[in-house]
Scaffold this motif. Structure first.
Motif: not given
Length: 371
Positions: A185-188, A197-199, A208-213, A313-315
């Protein structure tokens, strides 16, 4: 005068300890039972600065009919290297240090300096020799620690090939395990992943990681605050925060958490929460970010969190864009430690006019540290 008598077989065994740019004549000329010069010595100091010289004092004698020709100092060079790097990106949530290096003999025992025999040094019982032996300036110690600016050339020169890739692979492998949930979590939060890249990660893994940070170049903390809000969990047990239930099942000797919908559980009169179909006790799953499995752990008696299995795997691939030097940078310095030190193992020998060679102090070398 006391004469030391040494068997040729013993002297020949000394050859295994040394090699010289000039041929050691001992093996060619000695006979079993043959006399060899007797000698002993001491060095002025067991430490010497590279590019300078260490002093020694030797004493030696031969039996009647044999004449000393020269004394010689031999030494081997031993190098000790220590290469380390420590991850800093996750702060104190993940401490990992990888080490490399080792101890190598970079120069086998060789004749470094010879000194002609001087008959005038006879003191009544033995000859004496006092002199100095040079030490190469190339043996200077090396220290490369907590550097302020990255130098790829020096890193490539000092560290074993593949060190950085092995380091990254281990760090990422650690981060996608439950033990390092807080570190992940800290690295993220702290690393500036692009929304693009997240997209790509979401498209590849169906996540479904956020792509609108909110990324604001004028406000470095904007993205961190936004990501922190998105990665949330339930911290206090509340019925209102329960979104599902779960129970643990053992499949092929592996414990697997099975999630059960709220409508499929039954609360009995004694307060036990069970699945309606097979009467298994279940525990609450609490509201959290989509990729977080937030639940009550009955063994610990508290709420615990982990990243859901399908997101790991996504992370892992998300983290792959972080360079080695970014992993080890704490905002002030790069957490590297490289040291290289040398010491020499040195012997004194005396050769006579018949080609016989004696070795001082029972062939036990002095160790001299180079500083």
């Amino acid at each position: 005068m006391k004469i030391q008598y040494k068997l040729g077989l013993l002297a020949c065994g000394l050859l295994a300890l040394s090699s010289c740019e000039k041929n050691d004549p001992m093996a060619d000329h000695m006979q079993i039972g043959q006399y060899v010069p007797t000698c002993y010595w001491e060095v002025g100091s067991t430490a010497c600065k590279a590019g300078e010289a260490f002093s020694f004092k030797a004493k030696y004698w031969t039996e009647e009919g044999f004449t000393p020709v020269e004394g010689s100092v031999w030494y081997s060079v031993v190098r000790t290297e220590n290469a380390q790097a420590t991850t800093k990106l996750a702060g104190t949530a993940l401490t990992y240090t990888k080490s490399g290096g080792g101890v190598d003999t970079v120069r086998t025992m060789q004749c470094i300096a010879t000194f002609p025999h001087d008959p005038s040094t006879w003191n009544g019982t033995e000859f004496e020799m006092v002199n100095n032996v040079p030490v190469s300036s190339t043996l200077s110690p090396v220290s490369w620690i907590n550097i302020k600016e990255w130098d790829q050339k020096k890193f490539d020169l000092y560290y074993p090939e593949g060190f950085d890739e092995e380091f990254k692979a281990t760090v990422i492998s650690n981060l996608v395990t439950d033990s390092y949930y807080n570190a992940l979590r800290a690295v993220y939060l702290n690393y500036e992943f692009t929304n693009e890249w997240v997209g790509e990660i979401n498209a590849k893994y169906g996540t479904n990681l956020p792509t609108d940070i909110k990324i604001d170049e004028g406000d470095a903390g904007a993205a961190l605050a936004d990501k922190s809000d998105r990665w949330y969990t339930t911290t206090e047990a509340s019925e209102d925060a329960i979104i599902n239930y779960y129970y643990n099942s053992v499949v092929d000797s592996v414990t697997v958490a099975k999630v059960v919908a709220i409508e499929d559980v039954t609360i009995t009169e004694d307060g036990a929460v069970l699945t309606a179909d097979n009467n298994v006790k279940v525990y609450p799953v609490y509201d959290a970010a989509e990729w977080v499995f937030c639940r009550y752990d009955d063994d610990l008696g508290s709420i615990v969190n982990s990243v859901k299995e399908e997101y790991l795997p996504a992370f892992a691939e998300l983290l792959s864009v972080i360079s080695f030097e970014e992993w080890i940078y704490d905002g002030k310095a790069y957490a590297v430690t490289f040291t290289r030190d040398y010491h020499i193992e040195t012997l004194f020998k005396v050769e006579d006019d018949k080609g016989n060679m004696g070795v001082a102090n029972g062939s036990v070398p002095y160790t001299i540290t180079i500083n």
